[in-house]
Design a protein around this motif. Sequence first.
Motif, PDB file in Angstrom:
ATOM      1  N   ASP A 170      -6.226   6.865  -7.394  1.00  0.00           N
ATOM      2  CA  ASP A 170      -5.425   8.013  -6.996  1.00  0.00           C
ATOM      3  C   ASP A 170      -3.944   7.797  -7.297  1.00  0.00           C
ATOM      4  O   ASP A 170      -3.447   6.685  -7.267  1.00  0.00           O
ATOM      5  CB  ASP A 170      -5.574   8.272  -5.488  1.00  0.00           C
ATOM      6  N   SER A 171      -3.289   8.878  -7.593  1.00  0.00           N
ATOM      7  CA  SER A 171      -1.851   8.803  -7.860  1.00  0.00           C
ATOM      8  C   SER A 171      -1.101   8.484  -6.568  1.00  0.00           C
ATOM      9  O   SER A 171      -1.434   8.986  -5.500  1.00  0.00           O
ATOM     10  CB  SER A 171      -1.384  10.138  -8.412  1.00  0.00           C
ATOM     11  N   MET A 172      -0.064   7.646  -6.695  1.00  0.00           N
ATOM     12  CA  MET A 172       0.749   7.328  -5.517  1.00  0.00           C
ATOM     13  C   MET A 172       1.647   8.489  -5.136  1.00  0.00           C
ATOM     14  O   MET A 172       2.206   8.529  -4.054  1.00  0.00           O
ATOM     15  CB  MET A 172       1.596   6.075  -5.768  1.00  0.00           C
ATOM     16  N   LEU A 173       1.786   9.454  -6.062  1.00  0.00           N
ATOM     17  CA  LEU A 173       2.720  10.547  -5.826  1.00  0.00           C
ATOM     18  C   LEU A 173       2.366  11.337  -4.571  1.00  0.00           C
ATOM     19  O   LEU A 173       3.242  11.835  -3.868  1.00  0.00           O
ATOM     20  CB  LEU A 173       2.711  11.476  -7.047  1.00  0.00           C
ATOM     21  N   ALA A 174       1.049  11.401  -4.301  1.00  0.00           N
ATOM     22  CA  ALA A 174       0.606  12.155  -3.129  1.00  0.00           C
ATOM     23  C   ALA A 174       1.196  11.577  -1.846  1.00  0.00           C
ATOM     24  O   ALA A 174       1.352  12.279  -0.848  1.00  0.00           O
ATOM     25  CB  ALA A 174      -0.916  12.145  -3.072  1.00  0.00           C
ATOM     26  N   ALA A 175       1.548  10.276  -1.870  1.00  0.00           N
ATOM     27  CA  ALA A 175       2.062   9.629  -0.667  1.00  0.00           C
ATOM     28  C   ALA A 175       3.534   9.959  -0.403  1.00  0.00           C
ATOM     29  O   ALA A 175       4.051   9.663   0.666  1.00  0.00           O
ATOM     30  CB  ALA A 175       1.885   8.114  -0.779  1.00  0.00           C
ATOM     31  N   ILE A 176       4.202  10.539  -1.405  1.00  0.00           N
ATOM     32  CA  ILE A 176       5.632  10.841  -1.237  1.00  0.00           C
ATOM     33  C   ILE A 176       5.805  12.336  -0.996  1.00  0.00           C
ATOM     34  O   ILE A 176       5.406  13.153  -1.827  1.00  0.00           O
ATOM     35  CB  ILE A 176       6.433  10.417  -2.489  1.00  0.00           C
ATOM     36  N   ASP A 177       6.365  12.668   0.137  1.00  0.00           N
ATOM     37  CA  ASP A 177       6.572  14.066   0.490  1.00  0.00           C
ATOM     38  C   ASP A 177       7.793  14.588  -0.271  1.00  0.00           C
ATOM     39  O   ASP A 177       8.936  14.290   0.078  1.00  0.00           O
ATOM     40  CB  ASP A 177       6.802  14.180   2.005  1.00  0.00           C
ATOM     41  N   GLN A 178       7.521  15.360  -1.310  1.00  0.00           N
ATOM     42  CA  GLN A 178       8.638  15.786  -2.173  1.00  0.00           C
ATOM     43  C   GLN A 178       9.527  16.844  -1.531  1.00  0.00           C
ATOM     44  O   GLN A 178      10.570  17.186  -2.095  1.00  0.00           O
ATOM     45  CB  GLN A 178       8.106  16.268  -3.527  1.00  0.00           C
ATOM     46  N   SER A 200       0.858  -1.194   0.000  1.00  0.00           N
ATOM     47  CA  SER A 200       0.000   0.000   0.000  1.00  0.00           C
ATOM     48  C   SER A 200       0.886   1.234   0.000  1.00  0.00           C
ATOM     49  O   SER A 200       2.069   1.168   0.346  1.00  0.00           O
ATOM     50  CB  SER A 200      -0.892   0.030   1.247  1.00  0.00           C
ATOM     51  N   ASN A 201       0.287   2.353  -0.388  1.00  0.00           N
ATOM     52  CA  ASN A 201       1.026   3.603  -0.358  1.00  0.00           C
ATOM     53  C   ASN A 201       1.459   3.960   1.061  1.00  0.00           C
ATOM     54  O   ASN A 201       2.502   4.560   1.285  1.00  0.00           O
ATOM     55  CB  ASN A 201       0.181   4.746  -0.933  1.00  0.00           C
ATOM     56  N   LYS A 202       0.647   3.574   2.019  1.00  0.00           N
ATOM     57  CA  LYS A 202       0.958   3.888   3.418  1.00  0.00           C
ATOM     58  C   LYS A 202       2.217   3.143   3.870  1.00  0.00           C
ATOM     59  O   LYS A 202       3.126   3.725   4.472  1.00  0.00           O
ATOM     60  CB  LYS A 202      -0.252   3.499   4.286  1.00  0.00           C
ATOM     61  N   VAL A 203       2.262   1.835   3.563  1.00  0.00           N
ATOM     62  CA  VAL A 203       3.451   1.059   3.952  1.00  0.00           C
ATOM     63  C   VAL A 203       4.684   1.606   3.237  1.00  0.00           C
ATOM     64  O   VAL A 203       5.765   1.722   3.820  1.00  0.00           O
ATOM     65  CB  VAL A 203       3.266  -0.442   3.612  1.00  0.00           C
ATOM     66  N   ALA A 263       5.201   4.713   2.249  1.00  0.00           N
ATOM     67  CA  ALA A 263       5.593   5.985   2.860  1.00  0.00           C
ATOM     68  C   ALA A 263       6.266   5.751   4.211  1.00  0.00           C
ATOM     69  O   ALA A 263       7.285   6.379   4.535  1.00  0.00           O
ATOM     70  CB  ALA A 263       4.368   6.883   3.023  1.00  0.00           C
ATOM     71  N   ASP A 264       5.733   4.825   4.984  1.00  0.00           N
ATOM     72  CA  ASP A 264       6.335   4.540   6.289  1.00  0.00           C
ATOM     73  C   ASP A 264       7.732   3.924   6.135  1.00  0.00           C
ATOM     74  O   ASP A 264       8.637   4.199   6.927  1.00  0.00           O
ATOM     75  CB  ASP A 264       5.443   3.574   7.096  1.00  0.00           C
ATOM     76  N   SER A 265       7.898   3.111   5.106  1.00  0.00           N
ATOM     77  CA  SER A 265       9.206   2.491   4.869  1.00  0.00           C
ATOM     78  C   SER A 265      10.231   3.540   4.447  1.00  0.00           C
ATOM     79  O   SER A 265      11.381   3.515   4.891  1.00  0.00           O
ATOM     80  CB  SER A 265       9.106   1.404   3.792  1.00  0.00           C
ATOM     81  N   LEU A 266       9.792   4.451   3.577  1.00  0.00           N
ATOM     82  CA  LEU A 266      10.691   5.533   3.173  1.00  0.00           C
ATOM     83  C   LEU A 266      11.177   6.280   4.410  1.00  0.00           C
ATOM     84  O   LEU A 266      12.368   6.552   4.572  1.00  0.00           O
ATOM     85  CB  LEU A 266       9.968   6.525   2.248  1.00  0.00           C
ATOM     86  N   HIS A 267      10.221   6.585   5.273  1.00  0.00           N
ATOM     87  CA  HIS A 267      10.556   7.325   6.483  1.00  0.00           C
ATOM     88  C   HIS A 267      11.550   6.544   7.348  1.00  0.00           C
ATOM     89  O   HIS A 267      12.572   7.076   7.791  1.00  0.00           O
ATOM     90  CB  HIS A 267       9.277   7.635   7.268  1.00  0.00           C
ATOM     91  N   ALA A 268      11.268   5.259   7.549  1.00  0.00           N
ATOM     92  CA  ALA A 268      12.127   4.437   8.417  1.00  0.00           C
ATOM     93  C   ALA A 268      13.527   4.256   7.831  1.00  0.00           C
ATOM     94  O   ALA A 268      14.504   4.098   8.554  1.00  0.00           O
ATOM     95  CB  ALA A 268      11.479   3.069   8.637  1.00  0.00           C
ATOM     96  N   SER A 269      13.621   4.292   6.511  1.00  0.00           N
ATOM     97  CA  SER A 269      14.915   4.042   5.873  1.00  0.00           C
ATOM     98  C   SER A 269      15.853   5.244   5.976  1.00  0.00           C
ATOM     99  O   SER A 269      17.057   5.113   5.775  1.00  0.00           O
ATOM    100  CB  SER A 269      14.725   3.710   4.386  1.00  0.00           C
ATOM    101  N   GLY A 270      15.286   6.415   6.256  1.00  0.00           N
ATOM    102  CA  GLY A 270      16.101   7.618   6.311  1.00  0.00           C
ATOM    103  C   GLY A 270      16.530   8.101   4.938  1.00  0.00           C
ATOM    104  O   GLY A 270      17.359   9.003   4.812  1.00  0.00           O
ATOM    105  N   THR A 271      15.989   7.520   3.883  1.00  0.00           N
ATOM    106  CA  THR A 271      16.423   7.873   2.533  1.00  0.00           C
ATOM    107  C   THR A 271      16.066   9.312   2.178  1.00  0.00           C
ATOM    108  O   THR A 271      15.162   9.917   2.779  1.00  0.00           O
ATOM    109  CB  THR A 271      15.789   6.928   1.484  1.00  0.00           C
TER     110      THR A 271
END
Lengths: 379, 257, 70
Positions: free
Chosen positions: B54-62, B24-27, B29-37
């Motif tokens: 819906d576009s997945m782009l909304a889930a990524i904080d640019q 999911s987009n939520k998982v 986004a949470d993984s991105l956050h946890a990875s510190g990338t």
Amino acid sequence: MNNSIIEILKQKQLDGNGEKYIERMNSISQADVELELSKVNAAYSLERLMTLISPAATNYLEEMARQARQLTIQRFGKTIQFFEPLYVSNFCINSCRYCGFNRKSDAPRTRLTIDEAIADADIIASEGFRNILIVSGEDKEHIGTEYLTKLAEKLRQKFATISIEIYPMSQEDYHTCTVAGIDGLTMFQETYNSIAYKYYHPAGPKSEYNFRILSPDRAASAGMRRLGLGVLLGLCDWRVETLAMAEHSHYLMKKYWRSQVNFSFPRIRPALNTPHDYKHLVNDADMVQMMCALRLCFADSGITLSTREPAKFRDNLINICVTQISAGSKTNPGGYTTEKDSLEQFQISDDRTPEQIAQLVKSHGYEAVFKDWDRAFTK
Amino acid sequence: MDKLIIAGREFSSRLLIGTGKYSSNKVMADSLHASGTEIATVALRRVDIDNPADSMLAAIDQKKYLLLPNTSGARDAQEAIRLARLARAASGINWLKLEVTPDPYYLLPDPIETLKAAEILVKEGFIVLPYINADPVLAKKLEDVGTATVMPLAAPIGTNRGMTTRAAIEIIIAQSNIPVVVDAGLGLPSHAAEAMEMGADAVLINTAIATAADPVMMAEAFKKAVEAGRAAYLAGPAGVKFKASASSPLTGFLRNE
Amino acid sequence: MLKLKINGQEKEFIESDFPQTLSALLAHLSIAEETVVAEVDAQIIERKNFASEKLKPNSQVELIRFVGGG
């Protein structure tokens, strides 16, 4: 990343007397050396090289030689390349304080016509050599691209590789040379210490440190396959010079990945009309340490030893890390065809014939290679 | 930790994350956050016009992550260039992970088409990060045409097999003047650490995190492994115990003067 | 009937419903403009020009967006 070697040496303070490095190398302990020697196939770093050329490492020469030998055999096989210099002119407009070709030297001068040079080259070829090095003083009027092109086109028929050890040229001129078949450049910086450089090269075009140090860049950009570096051992502290030369080599290898870097180890030897008061003379053990340390940092670089060195010293180093040697070299123009008494650049120490040296190389279990590559495959 | 610099831009994290295959987009986004990338790759696809979710782009904080569009799906240079231009039009971003993968099974990159596309895209102003096989000569040729990094694969994509191309990647690292990002095939944090210990500048992970039982926890594990590997590289590894030898068969001549 | 080829699929419109612009087409498909990039007849259309980009019958429209990828 895109800094030139001049900027790199300046940033690292390796273009001067390198005081801070001498201090750091003096503080390296035997434990540091043991740690460094326990790393297998470690890549070059300034820290690694400093450790291996430190005063503390002099106690580990045998282990360094053992590793250097193993690495050399692994990368090059049990082979020694042979080459021979062809001196074409000892006219020179430079004033290098250590050199017998110094313009102030009043000894007789000779420059060879193309035909005379070919006659010398024929003798070199008849001895079995297929690698030749054209050497000249800074005699631009006579030994220009036109001369070199004509000579190279004739030499190509007999020699597999042709290198030049002459004055620095423009990239355009190097390109003209590579088109004519000259594929190797030897350009010793003599010293990387820019202040000492000024002192030893007070006048003439060679007083331009920057133009000289950028020669391998220009040559590699023009397509030269082999780049020979060296410092004239005896002018300045050999340890600092080794660090600077290694940085230069590292830079060239990364930037010009198609060309191979070779190291030479010219030691100051007596020459006519030059003073003999050098404070940094390098003894045999220093030189072995320097060669082994460079091998342990640059597994794939050629290591050259010339006939400046005595027979016994050369014989022992063949067994350690040398990959190329000259043999039977004359250092005066026309020296192969005549006994005429033209000015020698320096005195040679190993005056055995190529055949004698080849025999000795074989007795160590190495193959003496007079050529290992044919131009026909690439041209 | 020292900064990773790509095309003049500084990054604190040396871990790049792919955003595919998440449940999911939520998982994601949470993984991105946890990875510190700080760099997240994305792909371009046709919109499903019958079901435009819906576009997945909304889930990524640019603001937090640099979006790194890839050209996945391109089978030759021409398709990759077209996708690159679309990606730039869609995002306004000129960073690009260039991948050209004509084979549908192993998705191995085509060296010839990749080099062709890289040369053109660099001239068009793209910051090109090419995905390549672990080929040192290709890496130098890409550097010569002006790519910002090279991204050699550790193993075929999605295989999680680790540093199977280690010997070739060692050479690429030794010769490269641009950052080396090890991409594809790293299945475990220990694989990522191995790449970093060797001196790789960064790694890119997707499948190993996205398909883990707990992607968020795995993302954090990779973060730690990349940091540990980089620190070990900077610290300079200790060797195996050195043994001195008593005799001097090679250098004895120096003392017989 | 007037036709458009959208992402490889043919769509038919009665003449009065035919979307005159790219914006009108996206509204018809319930796709938010800011999430897509578009090509009309192999030309990339900048997002700011969606409203002014006139569509002609039989045009080929590609609507593309970012998805997860490695």
